[in-house]
Design a protein around this motif. Sequence first.
Motif, PDB file in Angstrom:
ATOM      1  N   PRO A 125       0.886  -1.208  -0.078  1.00  0.00           N
ATOM      2  CA  PRO A 125      -0.052   0.035   0.051  1.00  0.00           C
ATOM      3  C   PRO A 125       0.561   1.294  -0.207  1.00  0.00           C
ATOM      4  N   SER A 126       0.515   2.166  -0.689  1.00  0.00           N
ATOM      5  CA  SER A 126       1.172   3.469  -0.976  1.00  0.00           C
ATOM      6  C   SER A 126       0.474   4.506  -1.780  1.00  0.00           C
ATOM      7  N   ALA A 127       0.900   5.715  -1.767  1.00  0.00           N
ATOM      8  CA  ALA A 127       0.361   6.983  -2.590  1.00  0.00           C
ATOM      9  C   ALA A 127       1.237   6.571  -4.044  1.00  0.00           C
ATOM     10  N   SER A 182      10.293  -0.581   1.226  1.00  0.00           N
ATOM     11  CA  SER A 182      10.212   0.606   1.846  1.00  0.00           C
ATOM     12  C   SER A 182       8.800   1.236   1.868  1.00  0.00           C
ATOM     13  N   ASN A 183       8.125   1.101   0.794  1.00  0.00           N
ATOM     14  CA  ASN A 183       6.750   1.607   0.728  1.00  0.00           C
ATOM     15  C   ASN A 183       6.125   0.883   1.799  1.00  0.00           C
ATOM     16  N   HIS A 184       6.213  -0.383   2.005  1.00  0.00           N
ATOM     17  CA  HIS A 184       5.301  -1.075   2.923  1.00  0.00           C
ATOM     18  C   HIS A 184       5.798  -0.535   4.530  1.00  0.00           C
ATOM     19  N   VAL A 185       7.016  -0.381   4.930  1.00  0.00           N
ATOM     20  CA  VAL A 185       7.420   0.278   6.128  1.00  0.00           C
ATOM     21  C   VAL A 185       6.887   1.580   6.021  1.00  0.00           C
ATOM     22  N   ILE A 186       6.720   2.422   5.185  1.00  0.00           N
ATOM     23  CA  ILE A 186       6.162   3.774   5.165  1.00  0.00           C
ATOM     24  C   ILE A 186       4.780   3.586   5.564  1.00  0.00           C
ATOM     25  N   PHE A 187       4.291   2.822   4.905  1.00  0.00           N
ATOM     26  CA  PHE A 187       2.718   2.698   5.319  1.00  0.00           C
ATOM     27  C   PHE A 187       2.245   2.416   6.713  1.00  0.00           C
ATOM     28  N   ILE A 188       2.800   1.107   6.956  1.00  0.00           N
ATOM     29  CA  ILE A 188       2.912   0.927   8.462  1.00  0.00           C
ATOM     30  C   ILE A 188       2.989   1.834   9.643  1.00  0.00           C
ATOM     31  N   THR A 189       4.160   2.717   9.160  1.00  0.00           N
ATOM     32  CA  THR A 189       4.594   3.816  10.271  1.00  0.00           C
ATOM     33  C   THR A 189       3.165   4.782  10.165  1.00  0.00           C
ATOM     34  N   GLY A 190       2.813   5.083   8.917  1.00  0.00           N
ATOM     35  CA  GLY A 190       1.654   5.862   8.980  1.00  0.00           C
ATOM     36  C   GLY A 190       0.415   5.352   9.375  1.00  0.00           C
ATOM     37  N   LEU A 191       0.186   4.236   9.390  1.00  0.00           N
ATOM     38  CA  LEU A 191      -0.854   3.584  10.160  1.00  0.00           C
ATOM     39  C   LEU A 191      -0.789   3.841  11.666  1.00  0.00           C
ATOM     40  N   PHE A 192       0.528   3.609  12.356  1.00  0.00           N
ATOM     41  CA  PHE A 192       0.642   3.980  13.702  1.00  0.00           C
ATOM     42  C   PHE A 192       0.309   5.191  13.944  1.00  0.00           C
ATOM     43  N   GLU A 193       0.916   6.368  13.167  1.00  0.00           N
ATOM     44  CA  GLU A 193       0.345   7.671  13.329  1.00  0.00           C
ATOM     45  C   GLU A 193      -0.894   8.131  13.437  1.00  0.00           C
ATOM     46  N   LYS A 194      -1.872   7.228  12.727  1.00  0.00           N
ATOM     47  CA  LYS A 194      -3.127   7.450  12.679  1.00  0.00           C
ATOM     48  C   LYS A 194      -3.904   6.777  13.579  1.00  0.00           C
ATOM     49  N   GLY A 195      -3.378   6.406  14.420  1.00  0.00           N
ATOM     50  CA  GLY A 195      -3.981   5.233  15.689  1.00  0.00           C
ATOM     51  C   GLY A 195      -4.583   3.920  15.222  1.00  0.00           C
ATOM     52  N   MET A 196      -4.105   3.511  13.977  1.00  0.00           N
ATOM     53  CA  MET A 196      -4.618   2.248  13.465  1.00  0.00           C
ATOM     54  C   MET A 196      -3.527   1.008  13.661  1.00  0.00           C
ATOM     55  N   LYS A 197      -3.562   0.769  15.207  1.00  0.00           N
ATOM     56  CA  LYS A 197      -2.631  -0.323  15.516  1.00  0.00           C
ATOM     57  C   LYS A 197      -2.644  -1.653  15.173  1.00  0.00           C
ATOM     58  N   GLN A 198      -4.077  -2.067  15.104  1.00  0.00           N
ATOM     59  CA  GLN A 198      -4.419  -3.429  14.699  1.00  0.00           C
ATOM     60  C   GLN A 198      -4.159  -3.405  13.159  1.00  0.00           C
ATOM     61  N   GLN A 199      -4.368  -2.536  12.305  1.00  0.00           N
ATOM     62  CA  GLN A 199      -4.193  -2.669  11.098  1.00  0.00           C
ATOM     63  C   GLN A 199      -2.659  -2.531  10.476  1.00  0.00           C
ATOM     64  N   HIS A 243      12.148  -3.689  10.889  1.00  0.00           N
ATOM     65  CA  HIS A 243      11.603  -4.370  11.862  1.00  0.00           C
ATOM     66  C   HIS A 243      11.822  -4.153  13.380  1.00  0.00           C
ATOM     67  N   TYR A 244      13.111  -3.917  13.768  1.00  0.00           N
ATOM     68  CA  TYR A 244      13.236  -3.472  15.072  1.00  0.00           C
ATOM     69  C   TYR A 244      12.679  -2.228  15.383  1.00  0.00           C
ATOM     70  N   LYS A 245      12.710  -1.100  14.255  1.00  0.00           N
ATOM     71  CA  LYS A 245      12.140   0.246  14.258  1.00  0.00           C
ATOM     72  C   LYS A 245      10.639   0.170  14.636  1.00  0.00           C
ATOM     73  N   ILE A 246       9.947  -0.689  13.751  1.00  0.00           N
ATOM     74  CA  ILE A 246       8.373  -1.148  13.927  1.00  0.00           C
ATOM     75  C   ILE A 246       8.185  -1.632  15.208  1.00  0.00           C
ATOM     76  N   LEU A 247       8.904  -2.778  15.702  1.00  0.00           N
ATOM     77  CA  LEU A 247       8.582  -3.178  16.990  1.00  0.00           C
ATOM     78  C   LEU A 247       8.469  -2.335  18.187  1.00  0.00           C
ATOM     79  N   LYS A 248       9.681  -1.215  18.083  1.00  0.00           N
ATOM     80  CA  LYS A 248       9.603  -0.115  19.112  1.00  0.00           C
ATOM     81  C   LYS A 248       8.159   0.565  19.111  1.00  0.00           C
ATOM     82  N   LEU A 249       7.825   0.753  17.841  1.00  0.00           N
ATOM     83  CA  LEU A 249       6.303   1.325  17.849  1.00  0.00           C
ATOM     84  C   LEU A 249       5.218   0.737  18.493  1.00  0.00           C
TER      85      LEU A 249
END
Length: 280
Positions: free
Chosen positions: A102-104, A236-253, A271-277
């Motif tokens: 998922p990406s723009a 890289s796009n998947h990482v960006i999208f996952i980070t954006g989901l966190f920023e929008k409070g969409m943790k389950q997604q 993966h370690y950066k995402i795990l920290k989120l």
Amino acid sequence: MISIIICSKEPNRVKVLSENILSTIGVENEIVVIDNSSNKYSIFQAYNEGVDRTSGEILCFLHEDVKLHTANWGKTLLELFSRHKGVGLIGVAGSKIKTSSPSAWWNCPQPYRVVNILQHIDEETKDHWNYGFNKAEEEVVAVDGVFMAARKDPEIRFNEKLTGFHNYDLSLCLDYLKAGYTLMVTSNILIEHYSMGKLDRSWYESSLRLHSLYKAELPKRTGEIPEDAAGRLEFSNHVIFITGLFEKGMKQQAFTEWLGLLGKKPVAREHYKILKLFLK
């Protein structure tokens, strides 16, 4: 004839745009305005309603907050469609790659983005984005909806399985590609766009839905993009999208998308950066 379709929320804006179209298009035309000031329609419904009212063979979908600067731009469009029989969609901004992640559409390196537009950043700042062109027209796999001209095909409509006001352009591009057409961005039509889009929560929800509906059609890229570069962009796009989901409070997604990313590439420092989120 070119049929221009506008989904309008502000009558004053569409009045100014209509006058601008009539003074610049240079060919026979009709302007079809769908009044959506009361939010009666999603953008998919509004544009389909507009298509049903048209009689032209070329459809031009326009945001209402734009100004066309090129004289006789309608003649340019008709000439391009006449010369390139296999082209289904023409825009002024787009990209040569779209990941299955998922990406723009613009989430790719600048050489793969093809844009010619006067873009307002805020009330005081305007930039002329003009890059990605090695020639006047470039083949792309995604076209931005700010200006999107389509060869009318009765088999292709905006996908009303999607709702809201996002991803109507990307879904239409994928449907035209699936039908065997190619897509193009031209540098010979210049528009001015008075607002910036924003990736809010509704965009993330829409993107998840779109990528679920179109997973069989993705990824897409033109032949000039090497496979290894496309693979790196997928991650890289998947990482960006996952980070954006966190920023929008969409943790389950975000967790669901992360599991998918782990399956694709289990070992990576991201993966370690995402795990920290998740652990915050």
